[in-house]
Write a protein that holds these residues in place. Structure first.
Motif, PDB file in Angstrom:
ATOM      1  N   CYS A  95       0.328  -4.324  -0.158  1.00  0.00           N
ATOM      2  CA  CYS A  95       1.068  -4.364  -1.438  1.00  0.00           C
ATOM      3  C   CYS A  95       0.859  -5.675  -2.214  1.00  0.00           C
ATOM      4  N   CYS A 109      10.708  -5.521   4.799  1.00  0.00           N
ATOM      5  CA  CYS A 109      10.124  -4.201   4.565  1.00  0.00           C
ATOM      6  C   CYS A 109      10.170  -3.380   5.848  1.00  0.00           C
ATOM      7  N   CYS A 126       2.792 -10.269   1.571  1.00  0.00           N
ATOM      8  CA  CYS A 126       3.859  -9.327   1.224  1.00  0.00           C
ATOM      9  C   CYS A 126       5.141  -9.747   1.938  1.00  0.00           C
ATOM     10  N   CYS A 171       1.318  -4.500   6.729  1.00  0.00           N
ATOM     11  CA  CYS A 171       0.704  -3.238   7.169  1.00  0.00           C
ATOM     12  C   CYS A 171      -0.532  -3.010   6.313  1.00  0.00           C
TER      13      CYS A 171
HETATM   14  S1  SF4 Z   1       4.504  -1.535   2.851  1.00  0.00           S
HETATM   15 FE1  SF4 Z   1       3.239  -2.844   4.159  1.00  0.00          FE
HETATM   16  S2  SF4 Z   1       2.123  -4.160   2.723  1.00  0.00           S
HETATM   17 FE2  SF4 Z   1       3.819  -3.240   1.565  1.00  0.00          FE
HETATM   18  S3  SF4 Z   1       5.496  -4.739   1.712  1.00  0.00           S
HETATM   19 FE3  SF4 Z   1       5.743  -3.305   3.405  1.00  0.00          FE
HETATM   20  S4  SF4 Z   1       4.655  -4.234   5.132  1.00  0.00           S
HETATM   21 FE4  SF4 Z   1       3.980  -5.249   3.278  1.00  0.00          FE
END
Ligand code: SF4
Length: 387
Positions: free
Chosen positions: A338, A305, A299, A334
């Motif tokens: 995603c 992010c 991700c 995390c």
């Molecule tokens: S929410 Fe978590 S998994 Fe999704 S892009 Fe952000 S860090 Fe990555």
């Protein structure tokens, strides 16, 4: 126009009804018949920077997803995408326009897809994930792509209509294929939908004899052909994207290199009829099928992010050169995961202390490692602490 609530499970997200993710709304752009010309690509890159975080998913449904969109910016983004001709009239049509099309075979598969798109108002209401595959190129290539109604060629080159999950198919014709698809969809709507959900293959697995002879047929579909992940293919070039995503900068660069692309379900763009030489600056675009980044999902992570606890892409770039050809990896900023799109040998999940190492994401971590420890011995993550 107000932004709708985040999508619920069981639906495929779209542009009109986006999905909320950790880094904002994910706005799915369904290219009409899978085609984007250079001007559309350049404009989508600009919109990604203006309304999103400059990162786009290249999805397994042959779509582009603009990530990191704020709810406030969504209505204006939709109007801009509408001007580009990639927005459907309403959510019902957007949901039904779930059509996988072989990128190969010239115009013929896209002409059929255009006819199917025009006929979508005549189809019954179908579950959100219900989809169609038009696999009528020179080779059968969409067998692994999710779909419920498939148009294919038989092993003796007849046009056939196949209910997904049925090994045989009914012979159809170019003149009747759309009407035959509508008839099969109407049959499914009567027998396979429960609480707005259902898939053809699940219905036929539960009740193998339920499919009427008119749809079952006796024709045998062609054997599947293995497509390379990137590089030269079927008279053109497949350009894949590192980690299944493309930056707005690389999308803009690609728009300057080619007159247009056909989206594919292999997280790659197909450029028909020309060899493409990628400039050295485009290090996120891949034309080498052996590139290990094709087997990594990562991700955007930090700093793109706000929820990320680690620099996923930096770590992925460090590990990739040390991976063997049979190893796959998921690195997530995390626990939301995603970027995950399937199963991976190893998952690294960022934490406040480094990265948790998983070989099975459903069990406790095997180890907690810092980025420096991982970079010092990248193969350790595949072999695990028992090494
Ligand atoms: S929410 Fe978590 S998994 Fe999704 S892009 Fe952000 S860090 Fe990555």
């Amino acid at each position: 126009m107000s932004t709708p609530d985040p999508i619920i499970q069981g639906w495929c997200p779209g542009a009109l009804r986006p999905m909320m993710s950790g880094d904002g709304l994910v706005v799915r752009v369904r290219a009409v018949c899978g085609q984007l010309d250079a001007a559309q690509m350049a404009a989508i890159a600009v919109l990604s920077d203006r309304f999103g975080n400059g990162i786009l998913d290249v999805t397994q449904r042959a779509n582009l997803q603009i990530r990191g969109v704020t709810p406030d910016g969504h209505p204006e983004l939709i109007e801009a995408l509408r001007d580009l001709g990639v927005i459907d009239a309403d959510v019902s049509i957007e949901t039904k326009r779930n059509i996988a099309i072989t990128p190969f075979g010239g115009d013929a598969p896209r002409v059929l897809a255009r006819e199917l798109t025009a006929a979508l108002p005549d189809f019954p209401e179908l579950p959100g994930k219900f989809g169609f595959a038009i696999d009528t190129g020179p080779q059968a290539v969409l067998g692994d792509v999710s779909a419920d109604i498939r148009v294919e060629f038989s092993s003796n080159n007849q046009l056939i209509l196949r209910a997904d999950g049925c090994e045989t198919a009914a012979v159809t014709t170019r003149e009747t294929v759309i009407a035959d698809m509508i008839a099969l969809a109407e049959w499914f709507a009567r027998h396979g939908v429960e609480n707005g959900r259902g898939r053809m293959h699940k219905l036929l697995a539960r009740a193998p004899d339920i499919l009427p002879d008119q749809f079952r047929g006796e024709a045998q579909p062609r054997a599947q052909y293995a497509i390379p992940a990137a590089g030269s293919a079927e008279g053109g070039t497949l350009i894949a994207c590192a980690y299944g995503q493309i930056t707005s900068g690389d999308l803009r660069m690609l728009s300057m290199l080619v007159p247009g692309v056909i989206m594919t379900p292999w997280r790659a763009f197909f450029v028909p009829g020309q060899a493409v030489t990628l400039p050295i600056e485009s290090d996120g675009l891949i034309a080498d099928p052996s590139d290990a980044r094709l087997r990594i999902a990562a991700c955007p992570g930090a700093p793109k992010c706000p929820q990320a606890l680690g620099k996923t892409r930096v770590l992925a770039d460090r590990i990739a050169p040390h991976m063997s050809a049979d190893q796959s990896l998921h690195i997530t900023g995390c626990t939301k995961g995603c970027a995950a799109a399937g199963r991976y040998d190893v998952t690294l999940t960022a934490t406040t202390a480094g990265f948790d190492l998983h070989h099975d994401i459903n069990t406790s971590p095997l180890a907690q490692l810092t980025p420096a420890q991982i970079a010092a011995d990248p193969q350790f993550i595949f072999q695990g602490p028992s090494k």
